[in-house]
Design a protein around this motif. Structure first.
Motif, PDB file in Angstrom:
ATOM      1  N   PHE A   1     -15.784  -6.777   4.641  1.00  0.00           N
ATOM      2  CA  PHE A   1     -16.278  -8.125   4.863  1.00  0.00           C
ATOM      3  C   PHE A   1     -17.469  -8.047   5.806  1.00  0.00           C
ATOM      4  O   PHE A   1     -18.446  -7.403   5.447  1.00  0.00           O
ATOM      5  N   ALA A   2     -17.374  -8.634   7.011  1.00  0.00           N
ATOM      6  CA  ALA A   2     -18.560  -8.622   7.872  1.00  0.00           C
ATOM      7  C   ALA A   2     -18.630  -7.397   8.773  1.00  0.00           C
ATOM      8  O   ALA A   2     -19.608  -7.211   9.482  1.00  0.00           O
TER       9      ALA A   2
ATOM     10  N   GLU B   1     -19.187  -3.708   9.679  1.00  0.00           N
ATOM     11  CA  GLU B   1     -19.784  -2.480   9.158  1.00  0.00           C
ATOM     12  C   GLU B   1     -19.074  -1.264   9.739  1.00  0.00           C
ATOM     13  O   GLU B   1     -18.656  -1.266  10.886  1.00  0.00           O
TER      14      GLU B   1
ATOM     15  N   GLN C   1     -19.400   2.997  10.104  1.00  0.00           N
ATOM     16  CA  GLN C   1     -20.192   4.217   9.936  1.00  0.00           C
ATOM     17  C   GLN C   1     -19.412   5.370  10.525  1.00  0.00           C
ATOM     18  O   GLN C   1     -18.590   5.180  11.426  1.00  0.00           O
TER      19      GLN C   1
ATOM     20  N   ARG D   1     -24.186  -0.478  14.864  1.00  0.00           N
ATOM     21  CA  ARG D   1     -24.865   0.565  14.093  1.00  0.00           C
ATOM     22  C   ARG D   1     -25.311   1.718  14.984  1.00  0.00           C
ATOM     23  O   ARG D   1     -25.842   1.490  16.064  1.00  0.00           O
TER      24      ARG D   1
ATOM     25  N   PHE E   1     -28.451   1.780  16.886  1.00  0.00           N
ATOM     26  CA  PHE E   1     -29.386   1.361  15.841  1.00  0.00           C
ATOM     27  C   PHE E   1     -29.299  -0.139  15.560  1.00  0.00           C
ATOM     28  O   PHE E   1     -29.760  -0.636  14.551  1.00  0.00           O
TER      29      PHE E   1
ATOM     30  N   GLU F   1     -32.925  -5.529  17.481  1.00  0.00           N
ATOM     31  CA  GLU F   1     -33.383  -5.887  18.817  1.00  0.00           C
ATOM     32  C   GLU F   1     -32.611  -7.096  19.342  1.00  0.00           C
ATOM     33  O   GLU F   1     -32.181  -7.943  18.577  1.00  0.00           O
ATOM     34  N   PHE F   2     -32.453  -7.156  20.627  1.00  0.00           N
ATOM     35  CA  PHE F   2     -31.776  -8.253  21.344  1.00  0.00           C
ATOM     36  C   PHE F   2     -30.259  -8.269  21.165  1.00  0.00           C
ATOM     37  O   PHE F   2     -29.602  -9.213  21.568  1.00  0.00           O
ATOM     38  N   TYR F   3     -29.692  -7.259  20.509  1.00  0.00           N
ATOM     39  CA  TYR F   3     -28.245  -7.265  20.348  1.00  0.00           C
ATOM     40  C   TYR F   3     -27.550  -6.901  21.655  1.00  0.00           C
ATOM     41  O   TYR F   3     -28.133  -6.270  22.529  1.00  0.00           O
TER      42      TYR F   3
ATOM     43  N   THR G   1     -19.584 -15.174   8.277  1.00  0.00           N
ATOM     44  CA  THR G   1     -20.913 -14.572   8.254  1.00  0.00           C
ATOM     45  C   THR G   1     -21.049 -13.546   7.149  1.00  0.00           C
ATOM     46  O   THR G   1     -22.143 -13.268   6.706  1.00  0.00           O
ATOM     47  N   SER G   2     -19.931 -12.984   6.704  1.00  0.00           N
ATOM     48  CA  SER G   2     -20.056 -11.996   5.638  1.00  0.00           C
ATOM     49  C   SER G   2     -20.602 -12.643   4.373  1.00  0.00           C
ATOM     50  O   SER G   2     -21.086 -11.962   3.488  1.00  0.00           O
TER      51      SER G   2
ATOM     52  N   ASP H   1     -24.461 -14.316  14.239  1.00  0.00           N
ATOM     53  CA  ASP H   1     -24.193 -13.010  14.840  1.00  0.00           C
ATOM     54  C   ASP H   1     -25.476 -12.226  15.064  1.00  0.00           C
ATOM     55  O   ASP H   1     -25.438 -11.044  15.325  1.00  0.00           O
ATOM     56  N   ASN H   2     -26.606 -12.881  14.919  1.00  0.00           N
ATOM     57  CA  ASN H   2     -27.860 -12.138  14.933  1.00  0.00           C
ATOM     58  C   ASN H   2     -28.842 -12.734  15.930  1.00  0.00           C
ATOM     59  O   ASN H   2     -29.528 -13.709  15.660  1.00  0.00           O
ATOM     60  N   LYS H   3     -28.913 -12.125  17.085  1.00  0.00           N
ATOM     61  CA  LYS H   3     -29.763 -12.637  18.182  1.00  0.00           C
ATOM     62  C   LYS H   3     -31.228 -12.690  17.773  1.00  0.00           C
ATOM     63  O   LYS H   3     -31.949 -13.603  18.143  1.00  0.00           O
ATOM     64  N   TYR H   4     -31.670 -11.667  17.051  1.00  0.00           N
ATOM     65  CA  TYR H   4     -33.084 -11.620  16.685  1.00  0.00           C
ATOM     66  C   TYR H   4     -33.466 -12.865  15.888  1.00  0.00           C
ATOM     67  O   TYR H   4     -34.467 -13.519  16.167  1.00  0.00           O
TER      68      TYR H   4
ATOM     69  N   LEU I   1     -33.405 -16.057  18.147  1.00  0.00           N
ATOM     70  CA  LEU I   1     -34.510 -16.177  19.089  1.00  0.00           C
ATOM     71  C   LEU I   1     -35.811 -16.522  18.380  1.00  0.00           C
ATOM     72  O   LEU I   1     -36.565 -17.376  18.828  1.00  0.00           O
TER      73      LEU I   1
ATOM     74  N   ALA J   1     -33.117  -6.143   7.467  1.00  0.00           N
ATOM     75  CA  ALA J   1     -32.186  -5.434   8.355  1.00  0.00           C
ATOM     76  C   ALA J   1     -30.856  -6.166   8.434  1.00  0.00           C
ATOM     77  O   ALA J   1     -29.802  -5.550   8.555  1.00  0.00           O
ATOM     78  N   SER J   2     -30.915  -7.482   8.349  1.00  0.00           N
ATOM     79  CA  SER J   2     -29.687  -8.258   8.475  1.00  0.00           C
ATOM     80  C   SER J   2     -28.857  -8.216   7.193  1.00  0.00           C
ATOM     81  O   SER J   2     -27.626  -8.196   7.234  1.00  0.00           O
ATOM     82  N   VAL J   3     -29.516  -8.158   6.055  1.00  0.00           N
ATOM     83  CA  VAL J   3     -28.787  -8.221   4.791  1.00  0.00           C
ATOM     84  C   VAL J   3     -28.306  -6.830   4.350  1.00  0.00           C
ATOM     85  O   VAL J   3     -27.415  -6.699   3.520  1.00  0.00           O
ATOM     86  N   CYS J   4     -28.870  -5.788   4.922  1.00  0.00           N
ATOM     87  CA  CYS J   4     -28.491  -4.432   4.516  1.00  0.00           C
ATOM     88  C   CYS J   4     -27.041  -4.165   4.885  1.00  0.00           C
ATOM     89  O   CYS J   4     -26.658  -4.261   6.041  1.00  0.00           O
TER      90      CYS J   4
ATOM     91  N   GLY K   1     -26.477  -0.895   7.425  1.00  0.00           N
ATOM     92  CA  GLY K   1     -27.138  -0.713   8.717  1.00  0.00           C
ATOM     93  C   GLY K   1     -28.271   0.290   8.672  1.00  0.00           C
ATOM     94  O   GLY K   1     -28.436   1.097   9.571  1.00  0.00           O
TER      95      GLY K   1
ATOM     96  N   LYS L   1     -34.066  -0.980  10.858  1.00  0.00           N
ATOM     97  CA  LYS L   1     -34.209  -1.492  12.225  1.00  0.00           C
ATOM     98  C   LYS L   1     -35.681  -1.725  12.506  1.00  0.00           C
ATOM     99  O   LYS L   1     -36.503  -0.821  12.378  1.00  0.00           O
ATOM    100  N   LEU L   2     -36.007  -2.959  12.892  1.00  0.00           N
ATOM    101  CA  LEU L   2     -37.375  -3.265  13.282  1.00  0.00           C
ATOM    102  C   LEU L   2     -37.580  -2.722  14.684  1.00  0.00           C
ATOM    103  O   LEU L   2     -36.780  -3.006  15.585  1.00  0.00           O
TER     104      LEU L   2
END
Ligand SMILES: Cc1cc2nc3c(=O)[nH]c(=O)nc-3n(C[C@H](O)[C@H](O)[C@H](O)COP(=O)(O)OP(=O)(O)OC[C@H]3O[C@@H](n4cnc5c(N)ncnc54)[C@H](O)[C@@H]3O)c2cc1C
Ligand code: SF4
Ligand code: SF4
Lengths: 449, 514
Positions: free
Chosen positions: A330-331, A333, A335, A381, A409, A412-414, B139-140, B225-228, B231, B479-482, B485, B488-489
């Protein structure tokens, strides 16, 4: 060498990678790729996304149709019924034949069925091929009370997620006492169990499928589990693993075990016949800790590129590097890099950290001397290059911890989970983890290291 | 939650209907006084005379009013044109101003009520719909279903939405008089902010800003779940609200030139037009500051920021067009064309527009300093061609109206000259890249599918090659949909940024380019 005719059965990642690299190294070779499943190479890994309306079929194809012509790779959509190795000829289901000089078997896998009563009923299927996707779409487009998934592995959880998208209630039967027991240690499995259940999935651990019951039309009506319970359902997804797709090759001169037996150069028992990808079974495991069957995407790719290299250069033995893999529940990940055992092993120390939200975790296995053997991370990641190097160079756990910031990985900002992990490591093992803190200036301008 | 979502949808649809209906609910009565008020001094006498037959007449629709206006006014102009008396021709279009002055109807008598029932309901309904829809979704599932949606996959709803948007832009740019009833209802707000009357542009600015804000809420929920993502969404909402909408109005209130401090030439294509330069120069210290600020952004801001962060600092953090694309347009991002053909078109078109903008501006400046003697009418013709073809038709009608047909970045990808400039810097002198995570790519194609710029991200990722493309706006969605993982920008050292010889980690037998 002249222009030999290379025929590849299977247009999956292994067969196609082979064909592409062969073309790069050999201008003259005549290349034919055969598959009964689809005219063009597509990414099997994306089947679930097509089902969930996140991609269209055409998006699963990594190369545009013109690519094949441009690279003179002939494509043929047909099923091979049998092979006459003596005559170096393929026989298609249509009766047509095709001769080869070199044959590469890249026929992939098929879902494993274990002879359950009722397994041939309408509405009972695995998920491997384009056709499987189509039947699953057709059957589940009708409203249904419930679906049952059998098998606690990667394809099982993907099917559960797919059905959840369609808002079909799911019962998920897992024979073992935890999900993906072959790979996930207890703590990680519990984390994943919680997450699965949050998606309103009725997860049944330690429960097996006994029998599938038919309705009057020959469709599935219910399943009976090992606990004797009858669960009414309109769809049964069988996800109890895959087996090499080699049945049409049995009872020939070709040596077959579970898959096509090959050596480290992918040579089968028959001259000029090779096997790569999911369908190949190595006589010896290709590397320490590796299995004789390698059934993941990137190993198929590596098989293909190595075999192609061998036709264009002095042949080498296939030698995979540090193990890695990834998946998504699901959400969450997943690795892994290197070697992490799902069960405690004597002489191996594990460091485990779990975030208080219960969706992120990190595990690092260390050998007796405290050198890193592998990591397994959920919910965030890690950088492949970093851990490949750390494991290869046998860094100490402490060194990995010190440098962990560079191994992350995440976007950014995580949340900087690595800082919490470092603190937990220090609490657990003592020692002093001095992580290089970035100055504000460094952060602002992204000046690295 | 479903109930609330349903209520939101109903409110939204009712609001849209009211918004669409209001222009039809007005009538017009023109007086000579209005003509005196609205028309420039040099044209006043003539127009007052020409429009004589309309005085005291009542027109029941905008169309009837405009037809009467045209039939009284056009013959005069046509005759002058036929005689080639170019300097006497009245080039100004007074249709909007007169319609706005002469109109009567609910939006004028009850502006606040109409505002609440139209834009107010749309905003309220939109917010409810998004909160209920994304607030509870897992979110999934954030990216699922787009190809099963009629709106988002060129179905009937998508076609209708696109047609509506295109219609709106065509009216806005070329037939604004039809919008005058809508402008009445925002008149009180304009009066409050700038102390002056509202124009169609004020209406547009307000709607635009609200659209970004409402859909910005959606982004924050969708990517919770995604700060980038959160922001950068907050950033575009802020820049649109403060820099593009409020500050310019307040400047007008303070008797200063209308100026958007974040708009950069050549996107801001009239920055160097003679009347602009005159305005800057004649507005004292602040005017001069604006001129210098604008030039600094072009010669320093763009290269320096793009060097450190890539073009994303502008395209998906600051820009208004980008802001709309990333919020309102987010649901359409996957409709971009990923083919090699499209990439070839893209490069010709966007650099073509850049060249055109540069040439036009160059001529304008030469012209300015040679006191209009050198090129005479040429620059004017160029300005009106550019304004029509690029500024209005491409950036507006196609840029936004085509969201449901070709994705949310058609303008940014094929047309924006500033994006071309930023892109050149990003491609050749920048620390920005999208790093791929070793051998983890499974070629699934989610990244390419959801890249709004039509970049075939997978083609790079599956070879372990960093993505360094001039068009990448750094939206971060790949990057978010991959699911693995892989992407990465990052801003990092230039060394090793471009991989000519990418190697995938994992195969120790051989080293070869994938
Ligand atoms: C749903 C799903 C999700 C997956 N997700 C992941 C993942 O996330 N990560 C990962 O690493 N791996 C994943 N895998 C596994 C991965 O897809 C396989 O390891 C990989 O596709 C194997 O590639 P291959 O080239 O060996 O064979 P395949 O891709 O199976 O290709 C073989 C082709 O040969 C054709 N063929 C076979 N026999 C004949 C015949 N007689 N005549 C003509 N054609 C024939 C088949 O129809 C097929 O098209 C997933 C698999 C599935 C099913
Ligand atoms: S989404 Fe990720 S895994 Fe899929 S093709 Fe793109 S980079 Fe590879
Ligand atoms: S490559 Fe990724 S970050 Fe760049 S525009 Fe495409 S989706 Fe956005």
């Amino acid at each position: 060498m002249g222009s030999r005719h290379f025929v590849i059965i299977g247009n999956g990642i292994s067969g196609i990678t082979f064909a592409r690299h062969l073309r790069k190294g050999d201008e003259k070779a005549r290349i034919t790729v055969i598959s009964g499943e689809s005219p063009y190479f597509f990414s099997r890994t994306a089947l679930m996304y097509v089902y969930m309306g996140q991609m269209k079929w055409e998006h699963t194809q990594p190369y545009e149709p013109f690519f094949w012509k441009k690279n003179r790779i002939d494509l043929k959509q047909a099923w091979v019924k049998s092979i006459t190795f003596e005559a170096k000829a393929l026989v298609f289901e249509s009766g047509e034949t095709l001769n080869y000089d070199v044959l590469v078997l890249a026929t992939g896998s098929k879902p494993a069925f274990f002879g359950w009563p009722g397994q041939d009923l309408k509405g009972v299927q695995g998920l491997y091929s384009k056709q499987d996707l189509e039947t699953m779409e057709a059957i589940t487009s009708e409203p249904m009370e419930r679906a049952v998934i059998v098998g606690g592995g990667l394809i099982g959880i993907e099917m559960a997620e797919m059905l959840t998208y369609k808002k079909i209630p799911v019962t998920f039967l897992v024979r073992e006492n935890r999900f993906w027991e072959l790979v996930l240690p207890d703590a990680e499995a519990s984390l994943v169990h919680k997450h699965i259940r949050e998606h309103a999935i009725d997860l049944r651990l330690g429960t097996e499928l006994k029998e599938i019951i038919s309705d009057a039309q020959g469709s599935v009506r219910a399943v009976i589990t090992s606990t004797g319970e009858e669960i009414p359902c309109g769809f049964v997804g069988i996800a109890t693993g895959v087996l090499p797709n080699v049945d049409f090759l049995r009872n020939t001169s070709l040596a077959i075990g579970k898959g096509v037996k090959v050596n480290a150069k992918f040579e089968s028992s028959v001259p000029d016949v090779y096997a790569i990808g999911d369908c190949a079974e190595f006589e010896q495991p290709p590397g320490p800790g590796r299995r004789n069957l390698e059934q993941v995407w990137y190993t198929g790719r590596m098989h293909g590129e190595t075999l192609a290299y061998n036709f264009c250069n002095t042949p080498v033995a296939y030698q995979p590097g540090i193990w890695f893999n990834s998946a998504k529940f699901f959400a969450i990940e997943y690795q892994t890099y290197g070697w992490v055992s799902p069960e405690p092993v004597s002489g191996v120390q594990d460091f485990f950290w779990e975030h208080r939200d219960g969706k992120v975790s990190f595990r690092m296995s260390l050998d007796q001397e405290g050198k890193v053997l592998g990591v397994l991370n959920l919910g965030f990641r890690l950088r492949h290059e970093f851990f490949d190097r750390a494991i290869r160079e046998k860094w100490s756990g402490e060194k990995v911890m010190q440098e962990l910031g560079k191994g992350v990985f995440d976007p950014e900002f995580y949340a900087p989970y690595h800082q919490e992990i470092q603190a937990a490591y220090q609490r657990h093992f003592g020692g002093k983890i001095v992580s290089s803190k970035k100055s504000f200036f460094h952060k602002l301008f992204g000046a690295s290291q | 939650m479903r109930g609330i979502q349903g209520i939101g949808l109903v409110l939204f649809v009712v609001g849209m209907l009211v918004f669409t209906a209001l222009p039809f609910l007005s009538s017009y009565r023109l007086t000579e006084g209005m003509v005196q008020d609205q028309v420039k001094e040099i044209h006043r006498e003539k127009l007052a005379e020409l429009l004589q037959p309309m005085y005291g007449q009542s027109y029941s629709s905008t169309h009837a009013f405009l037809s009467a206006y045209s039939s009284n006014f056009n013959p005069y102009n046509e005759e002058l044109k036929a005689k080639q008396a170019w300097d006497q021709v009245i080039w100004d279009d007074y249709g909007f101003a007169l319609a706005k002055a002469a109109g009567e109807g609910p939006a004028r008598s009850h502006p606040w009520a109409c505002l609440a029932l139209s834009i107010g309901l749309v905003v309220l309904g939109g917010v409810l719909f998004q909160i209920a829809g994304y607030g509870s979704a897992h979110t999934s599932l954030a990216h699922t279903g787009v190809f099963h949606s009629s709106l988002k996959n060129r179905g009937v709803l998508g076609m209708l939405t696109g047609t509506y948007l295109i219609g709106f832009y065509v009216i806005l740019y070329w037939f604004p008089a039809y919008l005058s009833p809508l402008v009445w209802m925002v008149e009180p707000i304009a009066q409050f902010l700038s102390g002056g009357p509202a124009s169609q542009w004020f209406l547009y600015g307000l709607v635009y800003t609200l659209a970004i804000a409402v859909m910005g809420i959606r982004m924050v929920l969708k990517y919770r779940d995604n700060k980038y993502q959160q922001l950068r969404t907050a950033s575009v909402v802020f820049f649109q609200t403060a820099f593009a909408f409020l500050i310019p109005e307040v400047l007008v209130l303070l008797n200063k030139p209308y100026f958007d401090f974040k708009n950069i030439w050549p996107l801001d294509y009239d920055f160097f037009y003679d009347y602009q330069i005159d305005t800057f120069i004649s507005s004292g210290g602040l005017g001069l500051f604006m001129l210098i600020w604008g030039i600094l952004l072009i010669v320093l801001g763009v290269p320096v920021f793009t060097y450190f962060y890539g073009k994303r600092w502008y395209c998906s953090w600051v820009c208004g067009c980008g802001g709309l694309a990333e919020t309102v347009g987010d649901g359409f991002r996957h409709l971009s064309d990923k083919s090699l053909k499209a990439w070839q078109w893209e490069r010709w078109m966007i650099h073509g527009v850049l060249a055109l903008a540069v040439i036009m501006t160059g001529l304008t400046i030469v012209n300015y300093f040679s006191s209009f003697s050198l090129l005479g009418q040429v620059t004017n013709q160029l300005h009106s061609f550019y304004g029509f073809a690029i500024g209005s038709a491409f950036a507006g009608v196609v840029g936004t109206g085509f969201y449901p047909f070709m994705g949310n970045r058609v303008w940014c990808r094929f047309g924006c000259p500033l994006a071309a400039y930023l892109g050149l810097v990003q491609r050749f002198k920048s620390r920005f890249r999208i790093t791929t995570n070793g051998g983890q790519c499974i070629s699934c194609g989610n990244c390419s599918t959801h890249c709004e710029m039509g970049i075939d991200v997978r083609a790079y990722a599956q070879q372990g090659q960093n993505i360094v493309r001039s068009s990448c706006v750094g939206c971060g969605v790949c990057a978010s949909v991959c699911p693995r993982g892989v992407l990465k920008l990052e801003n990092g050292p230039e060394e090793g940024r471009i991989h000519d010889f990418p190697i995938l980690i994992g195969n120790d037998s051989i080293k070869l380019r994938s």
